[in-house]
Each structure stands twice: as structure tokens, then as C-alpha cells.
Design a protein around this motif. Structure first.
Motif, mmCIF file in Angstrom:
data_model
loop_
_atom_site.group_PDB
_atom_site.id
_atom_site.type_symbol
_atom_site.label_atom_id
_atom_site.label_comp_id
_atom_site.label_asym_id
_atom_site.label_seq_id
_atom_site.Cartn_x
_atom_site.Cartn_y
_atom_site.Cartn_z
ATOM 1 N N ARG A 74 0.842 -1.191 0.000
ATOM 2 C CA ARG A 74 0.000 0.000 0.000
ATOM 3 C C ARG A 74 0.884 1.250 0.000
ATOM 4 N N THR A 75 0.319 2.341 -0.503
ATOM 5 C CA THR A 75 1.024 3.627 -0.514
ATOM 6 C C THR A 75 0.099 4.697 0.062
ATOM 7 N N GLY A 76 0.623 5.896 0.243
ATOM 8 C CA GLY A 76 -0.230 7.024 0.546
ATOM 9 C C GLY A 76 -1.050 7.407 -0.681
ATOM 10 N N ALA A 77 -2.084 8.225 -0.461
ATOM 11 C CA ALA A 77 -2.895 8.742 -1.572
ATOM 12 C C ALA A 77 -2.264 10.058 -2.002
ATOM 13 N N ASP A 78 -1.093 9.970 -2.610
ATOM 14 C CA ASP A 78 -0.313 11.170 -2.903
ATOM 15 C C ASP A 78 0.514 10.957 -4.174
ATOM 16 N N PRO A 79 1.177 11.998 -4.646
ATOM 17 C CA PRO A 79 1.925 11.858 -5.913
ATOM 18 C C PRO A 79 3.016 10.779 -5.855
ATOM 19 N N PHE A 80 3.622 10.573 -4.693
ATOM 20 C CA PHE A 80 4.641 9.524 -4.611
ATOM 21 C C PHE A 80 4.016 8.139 -4.799
ATOM 22 N N GLY A 81 2.775 7.961 -4.331
ATOM 23 C CA GLY A 81 2.082 6.703 -4.564
ATOM 24 C C GLY A 81 1.812 6.496 -6.053
ATOM 25 N N VAL A 82 1.411 7.569 -6.728
ATOM 26 C CA VAL A 82 1.183 7.509 -8.184
ATOM 27 C C VAL A 82 2.468 7.082 -8.889
ATOM 28 N N TYR A 83 3.563 7.713 -8.484
ATOM 29 C CA TYR A 83 4.870 7.375 -9.065
ATOM 30 C C TYR A 83 5.200 5.890 -8.872
ATOM 31 N N LEU A 84 5.002 5.402 -7.637
ATOM 32 C CA LEU A 84 5.405 4.019 -7.342
ATOM 33 C C LEU A 84 4.604 3.015 -8.154
ATOM 34 N N ARG A 85 3.293 3.239 -8.266
ATOM 35 C CA ARG A 85 2.484 2.313 -9.061
ATOM 36 C C ARG A 85 2.921 2.325 -10.526
ATOM 37 N N ARG A 86 3.162 3.543 -11.048
ATOM 38 C CA ARG A 86 3.590 3.627 -12.449
ATOM 39 C C ARG A 86 4.947 2.949 -12.642
ATOM 40 N N GLU A 87 5.846 3.179 -11.701
ATOM 41 C CA GLU A 87 7.192 2.612 -11.811
ATOM 42 C C GLU A 87 7.145 1.075 -11.732
ATOM 43 N N LEU A 88 6.327 0.560 -10.825
ATOM 44 C CA LEU A 88 6.182 -0.903 -10.732
ATOM 45 C C LEU A 88 5.700 -1.466 -12.068
ATOM 46 N N GLU A 89 4.715 -0.832 -12.663
ATOM 47 C CA GLU A 89 4.195 -1.317 -13.942
ATOM 48 C C GLU A 89 5.262 -1.251 -15.024
ATOM 49 N N THR A 90 6.040 -0.170 -15.007
ATOM 50 C CA THR A 90 7.117 -0.043 -15.983
ATOM 51 C C THR A 90 8.110 -1.196 -15.837
ATOM 52 N N PHE A 91 8.341 -1.615 -14.594
ATOM 53 C CA PHE A 91 9.255 -2.731 -14.339
ATOM 54 C C PHE A 91 8.589 -4.084 -14.595
#
Lengths: 333, 333
Positions: A74-91
Motif C-alpha cells: 500500500r502507498t499514501g494517496a499522494d503523488p509519490f504513490g502515483v509514481y510508485l504504481r507507475r514505476e512498478l508497472e514499468t518494471f
């Protein structure tokens, strides 16, 4: 199936109904690393941001080796959470179980990089990390059961409801091969709580235990690698993997076989993430059904490669890089 | 006394027994800013780190104008705390009252920079910021009394023991001119507490109140600038300064004089820190005994200059820069 297909961000659509090779459950956050090594944190002027968290790094490492992987976190509901989900998908890591928690910010971690062996971490995970808000009722236990490898971590046990979720997922596996428990002992997350009963409970449901010597001491009470491995087998697993840093890796199987792999001689830049690269490669070897010796040598080489690189997640090696390092290390035999 | 002398890191030795021009009490932390404007936080790859916190920025702003300044605040016992103390000294701000708190990390704040008017902040100050651990018994009240200007902030009231320390320092001033209360309203720091009684108490001891229109509404209940200024005067101060953003600044004195200064036309890059530059320059004008009109125009120009720059603390203007902007703005009159 080609590596390109496996790492595609469209994997969820293509393989919707097939089980995952690996489901990893645990920590996820943003790492902020100095862009130069050897500079103390109080002198660092610019930081690069990277996907981090031990569990997330293991997932990325296995995805880079061509495995179909999903993360539960889980992440916060914030821009860093958006980044992490996108980055995971990229990987190439599935994020359907990486959800937002409104109450807490996405954790950030600063590190200092003093090669070869000093990499202090500064965690901002207060008052609570979103990844400790994983809830038993929100888990897809069918998927957890169906995964060919399931990976959970000791940090997941340090607070509720994550503790019940982690133990519940391990229990749901019903002792299925392979169920990995990464001892992942971070004293800072535990305050004054006693981890022992929870570690014992987790080990009862696991088939593989992985940890460094400090972590093995917490789980077993001994710093002797062979004795620790024996204790871990006694606690319920069939394979105990003891990472000994400069002494290499010891792996002992319940069937009596054991492997001791010496460390590879590499120029260490940042030791952080090496253990997670090891973990991702270990899963790859378990999935491939390789002999223990090959699996541990290969995982050891994966860890060594990441240690030569500044980043963690984005530095996870491809299979060909690991093969090449092993070939070089054995003098081209 | 030359500006070079005033900003010397040796100021504590040179002027050990003279009172400070300005003592500022309040927030201090590390700001992490994207090195490019207009990039959403989830896309920012590298961050620059800067000294931040409203109180610290006001102190730096006044030091850069040649004033002898000290900060009362606290940091974590960590490398970021080391950095902040060194940076304050480099800026010419005395740090003898900037002490370490073992229990909490130095706060970090991320920001997004969307010119001209959107600058979201993401605070990592949990479970508690060290600067809220300022304790009444640890204050040098003689120095607070002796300072020619004393500056405290509303954020200092949001938690104990900082609340008692802040109110105690304001009370110790005994209504001395100039005692500034910066309304500095940050709802995120207050949870469900009601700030009104504490704001009222602070205003009773202050001679100057400064705030933007949102902050004035919290303190007075009205968003009308003139009505808010009147309420602030009624609450105890002799000078009320209402920052209205694109509408400029309104200042009303108890003696009946008032000034309304329009905003300067500048290309805004990062509005964060503009209010603190305004505050430092306001102190400079009060110390110089300038007429209200000149002080507010000058402070307004100082704020406008910082808004054209990415950083906050390191972007605080020198006096000559402020004079030049005002000269340009008035067409060289």
C-alpha cells in the motif's frame, strides 16, 4: 514466452487468469539517494528518487528475470504513490493489489552511501507506513494460494493489521512449495515489541527462510550460520538460506544437501538492494527447478551485480548479466 | 557596521554581549524541491535540498539584510540537523538555540512547483516535529526580552510543549515594541484542535500581527482585509499587516495611519518563501524606524523577488536588489 512479453505493462490483460509466478507482500516506498557516493548526508545537495522497499525490490528483481510478478502493498494517496504504481508497472510488476491509504503519506527513505560497507538509512515512515495497513479481509487468498512462489517479510509482522494479513497469507499457502519468509529484521520498526512469537509463527507456514546473520540471530538466537540454518529447518522450513555478507552464503536443505558459496569479488558502490536482488534471483532459481548449488550461486551473483550500482530497483540485473558475471568469476570455465 | 561583518559566522564571538536585532522562534526543516518547475511530483526525478521552515526563512531573510539574527528552534539528532545548523550559520543566523531532539527525525517537506499560483506541500513531520519540542524552561528569556524584534509563529502554538514555550516567550516580552506574531496557519498541523484561544492569547502579547487572508480569517473570523486588520488591532497589536496575494498588502496602525501597497508585476516561479522574505524585510524596516509606507513597500518588493526564484532561503534578497526592483517598478522616479 519472451522476456519482452513478460515485462510488458499489458501483462495483466494478457494473462489475466493464469497464476502468478511470484506474489510478494510487503514494503514499498520512495528511496532518495545521493547522486554521488561517499558524500555524507549533511553535505548532499541533490537526491535522485527511486522505487524502494525490500519487498518491492524483490518483485522488480524477479520481473526483470522474466517472471510474472505481482506486489501486495500500500502507498499514501499522494503523488509519490502515483509514481510508485507507475514505476512498478514499468518494471513489469502487477499493481492490482497495491492500494492507497488516505491517512498516511507514502514513506520516504534517505540513505548515505559510504562504500564498501556503510549505508545508513533514514526512514520517514511515521506515524505509520501505509504498507502496514494491509488488511486480512482485503487479500486475494486464491491468488496467494495459486502463486508458484509466495514471498512475505518480517517487517510485515511489526504492526497490525499487516501482521494478521501476513500471517493469514502464509497460513493460506498451506505449506505449499515455495513459500518464502524473508526474515527482514528492522529493529527501528518494532519499538519495544518482541518479534519472536510472530517469527516462529511465520516460519511454521514457510518452506524457505532467507536472512542475513543478524536476522538469523533474531529468529534463532544464534549467530553461527550452520546452527542458525539448523534452527530454521527445525522451525518448519525445508530450505534455510543464511546470507553472511563478506563470508558468502550458506544454504541448507532438509534433505541433507547444503551449499556454501563464497562472495564474488566486485567493487561495491552501494550494498543496499543486493539482498533483494539475491531474493528475486532465488525465486527465479526455485521456479526453474534448478539444483540448489546453481540457484544460490546465481542469486549470489545477482546480489553482487546490484552492489556495484548506485540504485536498487532500477539496477536489478537481467539474466544475461548474471550469467556473464559468473562466467568471468570462474575464469571462463 | 558593514554587512560583511554582520553576516560573519564569527558574529557570536564578536558581539557576544549585545542584544540581537531579531530573534525568531519556530519551524525549521529540510525542503526538497524539484530542480525543474512545472513537473508534477510524481514525475520529479531529482530534488535539490534547501533550508526551510517559515521561521528559519524569516531569520535568513533578515540576516541577508545585515541584521544580527538568532533562531530558536530544534532539529532531529541526524545528518539533516547538522546540515541545517551549518546552513543557518553560513547565512549569518545564530544557532545557539537550535538544539537537537533525539526522539524525532528532522522534518522534510516536498513541494510541487506549478507557477504562477499552485505550490502544494507534502510535509513529513510525523509523529512530531522537533521544533514543537521547544520547552519553556530551556528558553533564554533575557535574550528574548533584549532582542529589538522578537518573532513567533502560529504553528508554534499547535502542540505542547512548543505552545507554552511560544506563549511564554511572547509574554516575557511584556508588550515590548516590536513583538511580531506571524499567524502562520497550517491546518494540517492542528488536527482537530481549536486554535482560536491560543491565537487570541498570542495576539494579546504582540505588537505586530502578520498574516495572509486565510490566516486572518482564522484569527478574526473575517476575510475582509480592513475588518480583519481592525479585529487584529482590537486583539492587542498596534500594527496589523494583511497579505492579500494578488491584491497586494494592507497595513493598518493603531495611530490611524494605513498603507495599501499593490503587488509588483513579476514573473512568479515559486511563490513559496515570498511571505518569509516579506517578514524578514518587515523586521528590517521596523528596526530602521522607517515610515510604515516605506517599510511595507520594501517588504512587498522583497517578497516579489523571492517569488521569481526557485529556492526560498538561499533566494532571500539583498537590500540593493530590493532597492533596484522598487526603482524599476516606479519607472525610475
Amino acid at each position: 514466452m519472451s522476456e519482452a512479453q513478460q515485462n510488458s505493462p499489458y501483462e495483466n490483460t494478457l494473462y489475466e487468469n493464469t497464476p502468478y509466478d511470484l506474489i510478494v507482500m510487503g514494503r514499498l516506498g520512495v528511496d532518495l539517494y545521493p547522486l554521488k557516493a561517499g558524500v555524507p548526508l549533511d553535505r548532499v545537495e541533490t537526491f535522485g528518487r527511486f522505487l524502494g522497499g525490500s519487498a518491492a525490490n524483490v518483485a522488480v528483481a524477479a520481473a526483470r528475470l522474466g517472471r510474472r510478478v505481482a506486489l501486495v502493498s500500500r502507498t499514501g494517496a499522494d503523488p509519490f504513490g502515483v509514481y510508485l504504481r507507475r514505476e512498478l508497472e514499468t518494471f513489469g510488476v502487477g499493481v492490482r493489489w497495491v492500494t492507497e491509504v488516505a491517512a498516511y503519506p507514502t514513506p520516504v527513505t534517505f540513505c548515505e552511501v559510504f562504500p564498501p560497507d556503510d549505508f545508513p538509512l533514514y526512514f520517514y515512515r511515521q506515524p505509520k507506513a501505509p504498507d502496514l495497513e494491509m488488511r486480512p479481509g482485503e487479500l486475494d487468498l486464491d491468488a496467494v494460494r495459486g502463486a508458484r512462489v509466495f514471498w512475505a517479510t518480517g517487517t510485515g509482522l511489526c504492526a497490525q493489521p499487516s501482521r494478521d494479513a501476513t500471517l493469514g497469507a502464509l497460513e493460506a499457502r498451506g505449506g505449499a512449495v515455495h513459500t518464502v519468509f524473508d526474515l527482514d529484521w528492522r529493529p527501528a520498526f518494532w519499538m519495544d515489541q518482541d518479534p519472536h512469537p510472530y517469527y516462529a509463527q511465520a516460519l511454521r507456514h514457510a518452506t524457505v527462510a532467507v536472512g542475513n546473520i543478524d536476522e538469523c540471530e533474531i529468529a534463532t538466537g544464534t549467530r553461527d550460520p550452520h546452527a542458525a540454518a539448523k534452527e530454521l529447518l527445525g522451525a518448519g522450513v525445508e530450505l534455510a538460506v543464511v546470507k553472511q555478507g563478506p563470508e558468502g552464503v550458506l544454504a541448507v536443505h532438509r534433505d541433507g544437501s547444503s551449499v556454501r558459496v563464497p562472495p564474488l569479488e566486485v567493487k561495491v558502490l552501494n550494498g543496499l538492494g543486493a539482498g533483494d536482488a539475491f531474493g528475486g534471483a532465488l525465486c527465479h532459481g526455485l521456479l526453474a527447478g534448478w539444483p540448489l548449488d546453481r540457484t544460490i550461486r546465481w542469486a549470489n551473483a545477482a546480489g553482487a551485480l546490484v552492489a556495484t550500482r548506485l540504485e536498487c530497483s532500477s539496477a536489478m540485473p537481467y539474466a544475461a548479466e548474471i550469467d556473464r558475471l559468473l562466467l568471468l568469476a570462474t575464469g571462463g570455465e
